[in-house]
Design a protein around this motif. Structure first.
Motif, short mmCIF file in Angstrom:
data_model
loop_
_atom_site.label_atom_id
_atom_site.label_comp_id
_atom_site.label_asym_id
_atom_site.label_seq_id
_atom_site.Cartn_x
_atom_site.Cartn_y
_atom_site.Cartn_z
N LEU A 196 34.14 0.02 6.93
CA LEU A 196 33.83 0.23 5.52
C LEU A 196 32.37 -0.12 5.22
O LEU A 196 31.72 0.58 4.43
N LEU A 197 31.86 -1.16 5.84
CA LEU A 197 30.45 -1.50 5.65
C LEU A 197 29.55 -0.38 6.17
O LEU A 197 28.59 0.01 5.50
N ARG A 205 29.37 2.60 3.95
CA ARG A 205 28.64 2.37 2.70
C ARG A 205 27.20 1.92 2.92
O ARG A 205 26.47 1.66 1.97
N LEU A 224 26.99 -8.02 1.84
CA LEU A 224 28.31 -8.20 1.25
C LEU A 224 28.53 -9.66 0.87
O LEU A 224 29.06 -9.96 -0.20
N LEU A 241 33.17 -3.17 -2.25
CA LEU A 241 33.17 -2.00 -1.37
C LEU A 241 33.73 -0.75 -2.05
O LEU A 241 33.67 0.34 -1.48
N CYS A 243 36.92 -0.08 -2.68
CA CYS A 243 38.05 0.38 -1.89
C CYS A 243 39.33 -0.29 -2.36
O CYS A 243 39.32 -1.20 -3.17
#
Length: 79
Positions: free
Chosen positions: A17-18, A21, A28, A62, A64
């Motif tokens: 996910l990092l 993005r 984060l 994030l 999400c």
């Protein structure tokens, strides 16, 4: 109470996910106010538990859902 070994089946997709993005773990950490060490433990699937407030903060940062961050690996061996 479920077996403690089942925690090994939970996979955290934080790295993926990092990357999607364009964020780093350090960034984060700044966004959510959680230590880099604690995020690293989560990212490397070494966490045994996570607070709902932490989970919410990460998902908010994030953009999400919880199910996108944490998945169950049905074929993972028990530890």
């Amino acid at each position: 109470m479920p077996p403690e070994d089942d925690a090994g089946r939970v996979h955290c997709r934080l790295d993926e996910l990092l990357a999607e993005r364009g964020l780093t773990l350090t960034r984060l950490s700044e966004l959510v106010g959680i230590s880099l060490v604690n995020l690293s433990v989560l990212k490397n699937d070494r966490a045994r538990a996570i607070r709902f407030s932490t989970l919410t903060a990460i998902c908010d940062a994030l953009g999400c859902e919880v199910g996108e961050l944490l998945t169950i690996r049905p074929d993972a061996p028990l530890r």
